[in-house]
Design a protein around this motif. Structure first.
Motif, short mmCIF file in Angstrom:
data_model
loop_
_atom_site.label_atom_id
_atom_site.label_comp_id
_atom_site.label_asym_id
_atom_site.label_seq_id
_atom_site.Cartn_x
_atom_site.Cartn_y
_atom_site.Cartn_z
N GLY A 36 0.79 -1.22 0.00
CA GLY A 36 0.00 0.00 0.00
C GLY A 36 0.82 1.26 0.00
N GLU A 37 2.12 1.15 0.05
CA GLU A 37 2.98 2.34 0.10
C GLU A 37 3.02 3.08 -1.24
OE1 GLU A 37 6.82 1.35 1.92
OE2 GLU A 37 5.77 -0.34 2.85
N ALA A 38 2.77 2.38 -2.35
CA ALA A 38 2.80 3.03 -3.67
C ALA A 38 1.67 4.04 -3.82
CB ALA A 38 2.72 1.97 -4.77
N ASP A 39 0.53 3.74 -3.20
CA ASP A 39 -0.63 4.61 -3.29
C ASP A 39 -1.41 4.49 -1.99
OD1 ASP A 39 -2.94 6.00 -3.84
OD2 ASP A 39 -3.44 4.87 -5.66
N PRO A 40 -1.08 5.30 -1.00
CA PRO A 40 -1.75 5.19 0.30
C PRO A 40 -3.27 5.32 0.24
CG PRO A 40 0.19 6.58 0.48
CD PRO A 40 -0.02 6.31 -0.98
N GLU A 41 -3.80 6.00 -0.77
CA GLU A 41 -5.26 6.12 -0.89
C GLU A 41 -5.89 4.78 -1.24
OE1 GLU A 41 -6.76 9.31 -3.28
OE2 GLU A 41 -5.22 10.69 -2.54
N LYS A 42 -5.19 3.96 -2.01
CA LYS A 42 -5.71 2.66 -2.40
C LYS A 42 -5.49 1.64 -1.31
CE LYS A 42 -2.49 0.48 -5.16
NZ LYS A 42 -1.88 -0.25 -4.09
N GLY A 43 -4.41 1.76 -0.57
CA GLY A 43 -4.14 0.84 0.53
C GLY A 43 -3.45 -0.44 0.10
N ALA A 44 -3.31 -1.33 1.05
CA ALA A 44 -2.62 -2.60 0.82
C ALA A 44 -3.53 -3.60 0.12
CB ALA A 44 -2.15 -3.17 2.16
N LEU A 45 -2.93 -4.62 -0.44
CA LEU A 45 -3.67 -5.68 -1.12
C LEU A 45 -4.58 -6.40 -0.12
CD1 LEU A 45 -3.72 -6.95 -3.99
CD2 LEU A 45 -2.07 -8.61 -3.14
N ASP A 46 -5.77 -6.72 -0.55
CA ASP A 46 -6.75 -7.42 0.28
C ASP A 46 -6.14 -8.71 0.85
OD1 ASP A 46 -9.81 -7.96 0.85
OD2 ASP A 46 -8.96 -9.81 0.01
N PRO A 47 -6.37 -9.03 2.13
CA PRO A 47 -5.76 -10.21 2.73
C PRO A 47 -6.23 -11.53 2.10
CG PRO A 47 -7.28 -9.17 4.28
CD PRO A 47 -7.14 -8.26 3.11
N ASP A 48 -7.50 -11.62 1.70
CA ASP A 48 -7.97 -12.85 1.05
C ASP A 48 -7.31 -13.03 -0.31
OD1 ASP A 48 -9.62 -13.50 3.20
OD2 ASP A 48 -11.32 -12.39 2.34
N LEU A 49 -7.18 -11.95 -1.07
CA LEU A 49 -6.50 -12.03 -2.36
C LEU A 49 -5.02 -12.36 -2.16
CD1 LEU A 49 -6.54 -11.81 -5.41
CD2 LEU A 49 -6.31 -9.32 -5.17
N THR A 50 -4.41 -11.79 -1.13
CA THR A 50 -3.02 -12.11 -0.81
C THR A 50 -2.86 -13.60 -0.57
OG1 THR A 50 -2.63 -9.93 0.16
CG2 THR A 50 -1.16 -11.69 0.86
N ASN A 51 -3.76 -14.18 0.22
CA ASN A 51 -3.68 -15.63 0.50
C ASN A 51 -3.86 -16.45 -0.77
OD1 ASN A 51 -3.18 -15.46 3.24
ND2 ASN A 51 -5.35 -15.34 3.75
N LEU A 52 -4.80 -16.06 -1.63
CA LEU A 52 -5.02 -16.79 -2.87
C LEU A 52 -3.80 -16.74 -3.78
CD1 LEU A 52 -8.70 -15.70 -3.58
CD2 LEU A 52 -7.91 -18.00 -2.91
N LEU A 53 -3.15 -15.58 -3.85
CA LEU A 53 -1.93 -15.47 -4.66
C LEU A 53 -0.81 -16.33 -4.08
CD1 LEU A 53 -1.99 -11.65 -5.46
CD2 LEU A 53 -2.44 -13.54 -7.05
N LEU A 54 -0.68 -16.33 -2.76
CA LEU A 54 0.35 -17.17 -2.13
C LEU A 54 0.08 -18.66 -2.35
CD1 LEU A 54 0.89 -15.14 1.14
CD2 LEU A 54 2.53 -15.41 -0.74
N ILE A 55 -1.18 -19.06 -2.35
CA ILE A 55 -1.53 -20.46 -2.62
C ILE A 55 -1.14 -20.80 -4.06
CG2 ILE A 55 -3.48 -22.04 -2.97
CD1 ILE A 55 -4.78 -20.61 -0.49
N ALA A 56 -1.46 -19.92 -5.01
CA ALA A 56 -1.10 -20.16 -6.42
C ALA A 56 0.41 -20.26 -6.58
CB ALA A 56 -1.66 -19.05 -7.30
N ILE A 57 1.14 -19.39 -5.90
CA ILE A 57 2.61 -19.43 -5.95
C ILE A 57 3.10 -20.76 -5.40
CG2 ILE A 57 4.71 -18.42 -4.96
CD1 ILE A 57 3.13 -15.69 -5.06
N GLY A 58 2.56 -21.18 -4.27
CA GLY A 58 2.97 -22.45 -3.67
C GLY A 58 2.68 -23.63 -4.58
N GLU A 59 1.54 -23.61 -5.25
CA GLU A 59 1.19 -24.70 -6.16
C GLU A 59 2.19 -24.80 -7.31
OE1 GLU A 59 -3.65 -24.60 -5.43
OE2 GLU A 59 -2.82 -23.78 -7.30
N VAL A 60 2.59 -23.67 -7.86
CA VAL A 60 3.54 -23.67 -8.98
C VAL A 60 4.93 -24.07 -8.50
CG1 VAL A 60 4.74 -22.18 -10.64
CG2 VAL A 60 2.25 -22.02 -10.36
N GLN A 61 5.34 -23.58 -7.36
CA GLN A 61 6.71 -23.84 -6.90
C GLN A 61 6.89 -25.22 -6.30
OE1 GLN A 61 7.61 -20.38 -4.53
NE2 GLN A 61 7.74 -19.11 -6.33
#
Length: 111
Positions: free
Chosen positions: A79-104
């Motif tokens: 969220g530091e790039a655009d404080p008005e937009k904020g940080a990435l949603d925690p559920d979306l963060t988890n889904l991306l980490l799961i996808a990364i784990g599946e590929v790796q």
């Protein structure tokens, strides 16, 4: 064997193309690409070791477009790039980490 790009290529020392993954988040479905562990993820790991957010580094170094170009910066995720937009949603963060784990972890034996 002499260390050369040609010999390393024959030995499959370079990472494969990004892997396409589908992310279903809420009512939206996104196609993303995940870069297998590579030089870029090693750089992200080093940044995390030096104090950057480790999860943001892993996402920023792993999620890319079909050509392998990064989609996010660490600052986009935290969220530091655009404080008005904020940080990435925690559920979306988890889904991306799961996808990364599946590929790796493809082809690895589960205990």
């Amino acid at each position: 064997m002499e260390l050369s790009v040609a010999n390393l290529k024959k030995s499959k020392a370079f990472t494969a193309r990004p892997v396409e993954k589908e992310i279903v988040w809420g009512k939206s479905t996104f196609t993303c690409f995940v870069r297998p562990l590579s030089y870029q993820t090693a750089i992200g790991d080093i940044a995390a070791h030096r104090g950057a957010d480790p999860l943001a580094c892993r996402i920023a170094s792993s999620i890319c477009d079909a050509e392998g170009k990064a989609v996010f910066t660490v600052a986009d995720i935290t969220g530091e790039a655009d404080p008005e937009k904020g940080a990435l949603d925690p559920d979306l963060t988890n889904l991306l980490l799961i996808a990364i784990g599946e590929v790796q972890n493809v082809g690895k034996t589960k205990p």
